[in-house]
Design a protein around this motif. Structure first.
Motif, mmCIF file in Angstrom:
data_model
loop_
_atom_site.group_PDB
_atom_site.id
_atom_site.type_symbol
_atom_site.label_atom_id
_atom_site.label_comp_id
_atom_site.label_asym_id
_atom_site.label_seq_id
_atom_site.Cartn_x
_atom_site.Cartn_y
_atom_site.Cartn_z
ATOM 1 N N ALA A 147 -1.020 4.606 -5.316
ATOM 2 C CA ALA A 147 0.089 4.095 -4.506
ATOM 3 C C ALA A 147 -0.138 4.313 -3.017
ATOM 4 C CB ALA A 147 1.391 4.768 -4.928
ATOM 5 N N SER A 148 -1.034 5.222 -2.664
ATOM 6 C CA SER A 148 -1.177 5.619 -1.262
ATOM 7 C C SER A 148 -1.636 4.478 -0.366
ATOM 8 C CB SER A 148 -2.148 6.798 -1.150
ATOM 9 O OG SER A 148 -3.443 6.425 -1.601
ATOM 10 N N ILE A 149 -2.418 3.530 -0.910
ATOM 11 C CA ILE A 149 -2.915 2.448 -0.057
ATOM 12 C C ILE A 149 -1.799 1.484 0.331
ATOM 13 C CG2 ILE A 149 -5.234 2.574 -1.031
ATOM 14 C CD1 ILE A 149 -4.610 0.113 -2.678
ATOM 15 N N TYR A 150 -0.652 1.557 -0.362
ATOM 16 C CA TYR A 150 0.478 0.695 -0.022
ATOM 17 C C TYR A 150 1.563 1.458 0.737
ATOM 18 C CZ TYR A 150 -1.798 -2.237 -3.500
ATOM 19 O OH TYR A 150 -2.723 -2.974 -4.201
ATOM 20 N N LEU A 151 1.278 2.705 1.070
ATOM 21 C CA LEU A 151 2.216 3.519 1.829
ATOM 22 C C LEU A 151 1.603 3.826 3.188
ATOM 23 C CD1 LEU A 151 3.162 6.093 -0.966
ATOM 24 C CD2 LEU A 151 4.464 4.062 -0.295
ATOM 25 N N THR A 152 2.405 3.745 4.223
ATOM 26 C CA THR A 152 1.912 4.053 5.563
ATOM 27 C C THR A 152 2.532 5.353 6.042
ATOM 28 O OG1 THR A 152 3.686 2.775 6.607
ATOM 29 C CG2 THR A 152 1.632 1.613 6.120
ATOM 30 N N ALA A 153 1.773 6.073 6.842
ATOM 31 C CA ALA A 153 2.243 7.379 7.317
ATOM 32 C C ALA A 153 3.490 7.260 8.178
ATOM 33 C CB ALA A 153 1.125 8.065 8.099
ATOM 34 N N SER A 154 3.682 6.089 8.805
ATOM 35 C CA SER A 154 4.822 5.919 9.705
ATOM 36 C C SER A 154 6.132 5.703 8.951
ATOM 37 C CB SER A 154 4.583 4.736 10.646
ATOM 38 O OG SER A 154 4.414 3.536 9.902
ATOM 39 N N LYS A 155 6.035 5.331 7.664
ATOM 40 C CA LYS A 155 7.244 5.084 6.883
ATOM 41 C C LYS A 155 7.489 6.233 5.919
ATOM 42 C CE LYS A 155 7.321 0.023 6.987
ATOM 43 N NZ LYS A 155 7.353 -1.217 6.173
ATOM 44 N N LYS A 156 8.724 6.687 5.904
ATOM 45 C CA LYS A 156 9.088 7.779 5.018
ATOM 46 C C LYS A 156 9.893 7.268 3.819
ATOM 47 C CE LYS A 156 9.096 11.176 8.751
ATOM 48 N NZ LYS A 156 7.804 11.733 8.341
ATOM 49 N N TYR A 157 9.719 5.999 3.499
ATOM 50 C CA TYR A 157 10.421 5.425 2.360
ATOM 51 C C TYR A 157 9.630 4.236 1.834
ATOM 52 C CZ TYR A 157 11.918 2.226 6.043
ATOM 53 O OH TYR A 157 11.931 1.346 7.090
ATOM 54 N N MET A 158 9.922 3.845 0.606
ATOM 55 C CA MET A 158 9.368 2.638 0.010
ATOM 56 C C MET A 158 10.535 1.708 -0.303
ATOM 57 S SD MET A 158 8.121 4.514 -3.534
ATOM 58 C CE MET A 158 7.553 3.039 -4.376
ATOM 59 N N ILE A 159 10.407 0.444 0.066
ATOM 60 C CA ILE A 159 11.477 -0.522 -0.161
ATOM 61 C C ILE A 159 11.290 -1.129 -1.544
ATOM 62 C CG2 ILE A 159 12.607 -2.617 0.653
ATOM 63 C CD1 ILE A 159 11.545 -2.010 3.430
ATOM 64 N N THR B 128 0.979 -12.686 -5.166
ATOM 65 C CA THR B 128 0.364 -11.539 -4.506
ATOM 66 C C THR B 128 1.001 -10.255 -5.006
ATOM 67 O OG1 THR B 128 1.937 -11.796 -2.675
ATOM 68 C CG2 THR B 128 -0.230 -12.826 -2.430
ATOM 69 N N ARG B 129 1.650 -10.332 -6.137
ATOM 70 C CA ARG B 129 2.293 -9.176 -6.758
ATOM 71 C C ARG B 129 1.245 -8.429 -7.576
ATOM 72 N NH1 ARG B 129 5.309 -9.204 -11.818
ATOM 73 N NH2 ARG B 129 7.063 -7.749 -11.828
ATOM 74 N N ARG B 130 0.956 -7.203 -7.196
ATOM 75 C CA ARG B 130 -0.102 -6.430 -7.834
ATOM 76 C C ARG B 130 0.469 -5.244 -8.603
ATOM 77 N NH1 ARG B 130 -5.065 -7.490 -5.302
ATOM 78 N NH2 ARG B 130 -5.028 -9.693 -4.727
ATOM 79 N N HIS B 131 -0.069 -5.045 -9.791
ATOM 80 C CA HIS B 131 0.282 -3.830 -10.520
ATOM 81 C C HIS B 131 -0.398 -2.656 -9.839
ATOM 82 C CE1 HIS B 131 -0.787 -0.738 -13.571
ATOM 83 N NE2 HIS B 131 0.505 -0.822 -13.799
ATOM 84 N N VAL B 132 0.367 -1.583 -9.598
ATOM 85 C CA VAL B 132 -0.182 -0.412 -8.921
ATOM 86 C C VAL B 132 -0.332 0.760 -9.888
ATOM 87 C CG1 VAL B 132 0.087 1.197 -6.989
ATOM 88 C CG2 VAL B 132 0.851 -1.179 -6.748
ATOM 89 N N PHE B 133 0.751 1.103 -10.598
ATOM 90 C CA PHE B 133 0.634 2.185 -11.572
ATOM 91 C C PHE B 133 1.762 2.103 -12.590
ATOM 92 C CE2 PHE B 133 3.339 3.884 -8.251
ATOM 93 C CZ PHE B 133 4.267 4.687 -8.897
#
Length: 214
Positions: A130-142, A104-109
């Motif tokens: 990248a925006s579809i994998y980012l949520t407004a509630s999180k201010k970071y990407m792991i 389920t590992r998808r290339h994003v950019f």
């Protein structure tokens, strides 16, 4: 007819399989033609010491056909020929002959590292993909850096754009990124983790290439 295969590496080069040394020696071609799914790409050969590599043109082939992950590339060419039929074996999502998804590992950019980015420590501007994998509630990407290391890359807003600043600068320095390198971003949907890989741009010795072609 000779057939060979090679693992796509973390640089945009593939070493010429041994079978073709026997075909071409001592008159190696300057360019070969890769035919992948009917699309033709000119690839330049480069010499390094006593070894030859497929080089310039591989990045464009990868980008055109969505070859972002580690795969096996199979080469088929008639004796003395410089036109290769290329088959790719691996987890491609855009390949014509679909195989069962194994991840389920998808290339994003993918981004190209520029000279300005390195010299001026520019922040990383996250593209719309990248925006579809980012949520407004999180201010970071792991970000999964391997071996169980998970880093939090803080996201800030700049003129309405999602950006990563300090973490990106540290990553660039840690990986010794140079202009011409490319950085590939994947997202693991099951684990909700980002994976970031880089691919180095090889600088060839022009004098050695020219001497070999004379």
């Amino acid at each position: 007819m000779n057939t060979s295969s090679s693992n796509a590496s973390d640089v945009n080069v593939i070493e010429v399989p041994f079978a073709y040394h026997r075909q071409w020696f001592p008159n190696y071609p300057t360019y070969v033609l890769f035919d992948y799914e009917g699309n033709k790409h000119f690839i330049k050969l480069h010499k390094y010491a006593n070894r030859f590599f497929f080089g310039d043109g591989l990045k464009e082939l990868r980008r055109t056909h969505g070859i972002h992950e580690s795969v096996v590339m199979r080469f088929v060419a008639w004796d003395k020929n410089t036109t290769f039929n290329v088959d790719v074996v691996g987890p491609l999502h855009r390949q014509t002959h679909q195989r069962a998804a194994t991840t389920t590992r998808r290339h994003v950019f993918t981004i190209d590292v520029s000279e300005d980015m390195i010299q001026h420590n520019y922040q990383l501007v996250l593209p719309l993909e990248a925006s579809i994998y980012l949520t407004a509630s999180k201010k970071y990407m792991i970000v999964d850096r391997g071996r169980g290391r998970h880093h939090e890359w803080m996201i800030t807003m700049n003129n309405g754009l999602s950006c990563v600043s300090e973490s990106w600068i540290h990553y660039s320095a840690d990986c010794h990124l140079k202009p011409g390198d490319e950085v590939v971003f994947f997202y693991n949907i099951d684990q909700h983790l980002w994976e970031v890989l880089y691919r180095k741009q090889v600088k060839w010795d022009q004098e050695e290439d020219e001497a070999d072609s004379t």
